[in-house]
Design a protein around this motif. Structure first.
Motif, PDB file in Angstrom:
ATOM      1  N   GLN A   1      51.742  13.238  68.840  1.00 29.51           N
ATOM      2  CA  GLN A   1      51.126  13.831  70.026  1.00 29.51           C
ATOM      3  C   GLN A   1      50.095  12.898  70.655  1.00 29.51           C
TER       4      GLN A   1
ATOM      5  N   GLU B   1      51.780   9.869  72.293  1.00 27.97           N
ATOM      6  CA  GLU B   1      52.446  10.251  73.540  1.00 27.97           C
ATOM      7  C   GLU B   1      51.431  10.432  74.665  1.00 27.97           C
ATOM      8  N   GLU B   2      50.329  11.091  74.364  1.00 25.55           N
ATOM      9  CA  GLU B   2      49.296  11.322  75.374  1.00 25.55           C
ATOM     10  C   GLU B   2      48.642  10.016  75.798  1.00 25.55           C
TER      11      GLU B   2
END
Length: 332
Positions: free
Chosen positions: A228, A231-232
């Motif tokens: 996560q 990806e961010e």
């Protein structure tokens, strides 16, 4: 392990419009036929490992030795590979004549200008992308102390990019750092620095995230980012309009518990997760390993401990990490 494939990493990556590369060791390239063969077969992007760093390139004032770097460029061109030039500016591996003299700001700016134009003019049109400034961010989030920061000031970064763009307007220009793949103080600082450079109209094309990672049972190494967070982080750099290169990936397993088979499988999952997430971002243009075979990895020498951080073992046999990269490219 089944190592029979109908395609190479480079052929799979090409279908996804992504370059896949490795840092190349000049001495290995000269003396090791198997090294040359696997490098050309599996990769279509070559990063110069040490041959374009200021110290090796210019050990004496007003003198440059382009021979080793030129051999790497010639090899890449002969094998239809693009070149990443690494690096124009770094706080390490600078020549003594530069760091041991008390240059004024004006003199340092003249040296910076001369260095960038000399190197980039020599390879003008041949180097696809340059790491213009390497590792400018300290782990605490401030600018890292270096000859250039100490002598010129923070604006050395902007000068470097503007002059690099003038020296070769067609080259892709990158800022490159480690420990910035995760969300946190250091990656926030890199993001803010790049955002400010863009606001000033500085000609910067992309950000390089090194990805020197470790799954060791220790807090002393850079841990892999969560899916996560990675990806961010990639998304926010992409939203600035920047290209993204993963530039120096390797995954240390020293100090890791479990059998060697278990260690290599854990390592493979890190490689697969990173490439899978990166491929979801349309701004990812290159995925580069820091070497490709354990035979020539920098990590055992740097840490004083044996390790096996790369997708090929010391005998050029594919490891689970290779299979993981292959799967990620196939599934993209």
């Amino acid at each position: 392990m089944d190592t029979t494939h109908i395609a190479s990493l480079r052929s799979l990556a090409k279908k996804r419009d992504v370059l896949i590369g490795a840092a190349a060791n000049w001495r290995a390239l000269r003396t090791d036929y198997a090294y040359r063969e696997v490098l050309a077969q599996e990769f279509d992007l070559l990063t110069t490992e040490n041959e374009l760093k200021f110290g090796p390139l210019s050990p004496r004032p007003n003198a440059y030795d382009f021979g080793p770097a030129e051999e790497l460029v010639d090899f890449a061109q002969a094998n239809d590979m693009k070149i990443r030039g690494h690096t124009l500016l770094w706080h390490k591996m600078n020549p003594d004549w530069l760091t041991e003299n008390n240059f004024t700001r004006h003199q340092a700016l003249e040296l910076l200008h001369k260095h960038i134009f000399t190197v980039m003019a020599y390879f003008r049109g041949e180097v696809y992308a340059w790491d213009v400034v390497n590792e400018p961010i300290h782990d605490n989030g401030g600018l890292r102390d270096s000859f250039w920061l100490h002598t010129i000031g923070p604006d050395y970064i902007e000068y470097a990019f503007r002059w690099a763009n003038q020296a070769d307007p067609n080259a892709r220009l990158f800022i490159n750092d480690y420990g910035t793949e995760d969300l946190g103080t250091k990656s926030d600082s890199l993001y803010n620095l790049v955002k400010d450079l863009l606001r000033r109209g500085t000609p910067i094309n992309g950000v390089g995230l090194q990805m020197h990672l470790s799954i060791a049972d220790s807090q002393d190494f850079v841990k892999p980012p969560t899916v996560q967070d990675l990806e961010e982080n990639l998304r926010r750099f992409a939203d600035l309009g920047l290209e993204i290169h993963i530039t120096e990936m390797d995954v240390q397993i020293q100090n890791l518990s479990g059998s060697m088979e278990e260690q290599l499988e854990r390592q493979a999952r890190v490689y697969e997760d990173v490439l899978t997430v990166a491929l979801r971002n349309p701004q990812l243009k290159a995925f580069v390993l820091w070497g490709f075979t354990d035979r020539y990895s920098w990590i055992p020498k740097a840490t004083g401990r044996p390790d096996a951080p790369l997708p090929f073992d010391e005998y050029y046999q594919p490891k689970p990490a290779y299979e993981a990269l292959y799967r990620a490219l196939q599934a993209a």
